[in-house]
Design a protein around this motif. Structure first.
Motif, PDB file in Angstrom:
ATOM      1  N   UNK A 172      15.955  46.324 -22.227  1.00  0.00           N
ATOM      2  CA  UNK A 172      15.620  47.109 -21.034  1.00  0.00           C
ATOM      3  C   UNK A 172      14.329  46.580 -20.419  1.00  0.00           C
ATOM      4  N   UNK A 173      13.395  46.191 -21.266  1.00  0.00           N
ATOM      5  CA  UNK A 173      12.111  45.692 -20.769  1.00  0.00           C
ATOM      6  C   UNK A 173      12.251  44.363 -20.036  1.00  0.00           C
ATOM      7  N   UNK A 187      13.588  46.683 -29.710  1.00  0.00           N
ATOM      8  CA  UNK A 187      13.583  47.319 -28.398  1.00  0.00           C
ATOM      9  C   UNK A 187      15.008  47.599 -27.928  1.00  0.00           C
ATOM     10  N   UNK A 188      15.162  48.613 -27.079  1.00  0.00           N
ATOM     11  CA  UNK A 188      16.473  48.975 -26.542  1.00  0.00           C
ATOM     12  C   UNK A 188      16.995  47.868 -25.625  1.00  0.00           C
ATOM     13  N   UNK A 189      18.301  47.606 -25.706  1.00  0.00           N
ATOM     14  CA  UNK A 189      18.916  46.648 -24.787  1.00  0.00           C
ATOM     15  C   UNK A 189      19.746  47.397 -23.751  1.00  0.00           C
ATOM     16  N   UNK A 197      10.954  53.554 -22.311  1.00  0.00           N
ATOM     17  CA  UNK A 197      12.037  52.958 -21.528  1.00  0.00           C
ATOM     18  C   UNK A 197      12.901  54.032 -20.872  1.00  0.00           C
ATOM     19  N   UNK A 198      13.223  55.046 -21.628  1.00  0.00           N
ATOM     20  CA  UNK A 198      14.093  56.107 -21.108  1.00  0.00           C
ATOM     21  C   UNK A 198      13.470  56.839 -19.938  1.00  0.00           C
ATOM     22  N   UNK A 257      14.601  57.186 -15.776  1.00  0.00           N
ATOM     23  CA  UNK A 257      14.878  58.479 -15.146  1.00  0.00           C
ATOM     24  C   UNK A 257      15.603  59.475 -16.014  1.00  0.00           C
ATOM     25  N   UNK A 258      15.681  59.217 -17.319  1.00  0.00           N
ATOM     26  CA  UNK A 258      16.368  60.152 -18.213  1.00  0.00           C
ATOM     27  C   UNK A 258      15.496  61.351 -18.552  1.00  0.00           C
TER      28      UNK A 258
END
Length: 460
Positions: free
Chosen positions: A277-278, A35-37, A99-100, A104-105
């Motif tokens: 991010x989560x 997962x993204x950090x 996540x993005x 708001x991306x």
């Protein structure tokens, strides 16, 4: 006049696109094994804002950000999970996009995957071998010959021997020089692989980006970006590979965003300060996280902590409070606030100064509310318009102010039920019960705001 800090020259430069009116931008994306950090979030948000403003200036932008979906880490994690690499990467890509969007991306125009460009990668390696910039070692792996590229080290402004001093570089018997890096790896038993002139294998990390960027944007394009840890060796190696293969200058402007530190320490799993991010979105509204990233200029380091997120929440609440219940207009005449906001953004995308302009605008808006409603409506619309360039103030003010922090406790329905009970208690002149309800909500972090129109609430 847009100015960009160019890592290659070490200074701000006036931006001049290769083709007038058009911009090609490539950003190194993630290796999708986990997962993204929050470090990934910093880079994703930074280049989202950069892309928004470039388009705002009227440029036709082609924003490409790659996905590394074949890599040692991916293979190792897939084996640990007892699943295929494809299954793992598809799950992680879907999670990244989720996540993005929460942060708001806007998505890049194109997200090429390394596995989709295998033939282009092999072709580029063949060209490097033919030109004498690459060779097959005794191990069967193909390496880039770093000493053959005279300008190796120009991005980091260091010579080859200087970069090797103290660097953690694998020294293999099949390498001609310690700085040589792998272009094609021979497959081990059970690993995913592709056929090539050098046997079944897979590409090295660096060559993937050279092949994808030049095939998507051409051999010479405007902007290449990424995180601070990519300057060496990844981007240095990209330049060496690409310019040796094409014989042309690779990129005009190199951009690198700042690092994210946690309580003034480098983020690391071993230190126990590693946050996905989560993890963060389980506690804070996504826009609060975005505001924290936006409040510093993209090249600055950010210190992440619960305190910094709390401060970001309070600041964002001030912006949303100014918009609460405010009428907007369909069109407005831009004021000096817009001029100053755009000047800050044209100065290497200085979001820190741009955000300070938004708060000055809010002070003017709050003064105008009672005395000049029409002016207030125009200023509120201008505030929303400028904030949109930063990806901020896109939520309903009432909703945001009630959900800026996600906490365990009362649901919105339960809160509203208590507010309704309190309203009735006040009508019945049962002020003791009214005070009890206020105190109960306050103890759970819910602040009540009474006005002529009724009672609203926000999380304290």
């Amino acid at each position: 006049m847009l100015k960009i800090y160019n890592t290659l020259s070490g200074k701000k430069e006036v931006f001049k696109p290769i083709v007038e009116g058009k911009v090609g931008m490539y950003v190194c994306g993630n290796t999708v094994y986990d997962f993204c950090h929050i470090g990934h979030a910093r880079a994703m948000i930074s280049f989202d804002i950069i892309s928004r403003f470039i388009r705002h200036l009227g440029y036709d932008l082609n924003y490409v950000r790659n996905i590394t979906d074949v890599d040692d880490k991916i293979i190792k994690r897939a084996q640990e999970n007892n699943e295929t690499t494809q299954s793992l990467t598809e799950r992680m890509i879907a999670a990244q996009q989720e996540d993005e969007l929460k942060l708001g991306n806007k998505m890049p125009d194109r997200e090429p995957k390394a596995t989709e460009f295998m033939q282009e990668i092999i072709t580029m390696i063949q060209t490097l071998v033919e030109k004498g910039f690459a060779y097959q070692g005794a191990s069967g792996d193909v390496y880039y010959r770093a000493t053959a590229f005279a300008e190796y080290g120009k991005l980091n402004n260091r010579k080859l021997d200087e970069m090797l001093a103290g660097a953690r570089i694998d020294v293999e018997a099949s390498k001609e020089h310690p700085a040589d890096f792998v272009l094609w790896k021979q497959a081990k038993s059970g690993e995913v692989s592709w056929e090539s002139p050098w046997g079944a294998g897979r590409p090295g990390w660096h060559i993937e980006c050279s092949a994808m960027s030049t095939n998507c944007l051409g051999s010479h394009f405007d902007i290449h970006g990424g995180g601070p840890d990519l300057k060496f060796p990844h981007h240095e190696n990209e330049i060496a590979q690409s310019e040796a293969a094409t014989g042309k200058e690779y990129v005009n402007y190199w951009m690198h965003c700042g690092a994210v530190r946690v309580n003034n320490e480098k983020m690391s799993k071993s230190l126990g300060n590693f946050f996905t991010v989560r993890d963060v979105l389980a506690k804070f509204n996504p826009e609060v996280v975005r505001y924290l990233m936006v409040s510093s200029q993209y090249r600055s380091a950010i210190d992440y902590s619960d305190q910094s997120l709390h401060e970001a929440k309070v600041a964002l609440e001030r912006l949303y409070t100014a918009l609460r219940g405010q009428t907007l207009v369909s069109s407005y005449e831009a004021t000096d606030f817009t001029v100053r906001f755009e000047a800050a953004m044209k100065d290497d995308f200085n979001t820190a100064v741009a955000v300070s302009v938004l708060f000055e605008l809010v002070r003017e808006l709050n003064k105008a509310k009672a005395e000049a409603p029409e002016k207030a409506a125009a200023l509120a619309t201008e505030l929303k318009s400028l904030a949109e360039l930063l990806g901020l103030l896109y939520q309903d003010p009432e909703y945001f102010l009630q959900n800026s922090t996600i906490v365990e406790g009362l649901s919105e329905e339960a809160i509203q039920a208590l507010i309704d009970e309190r309203t009735q208690a006040r009508k019945d002149k049962n002020f003791a019960r009214s005070d009890e309800i206020r105190d109960e909500l306050d103890s759970k972090g819910i602040e009540l705001l009474d006005s002529r129109e009724g009672t609203t609430w926000t999380r304290n």
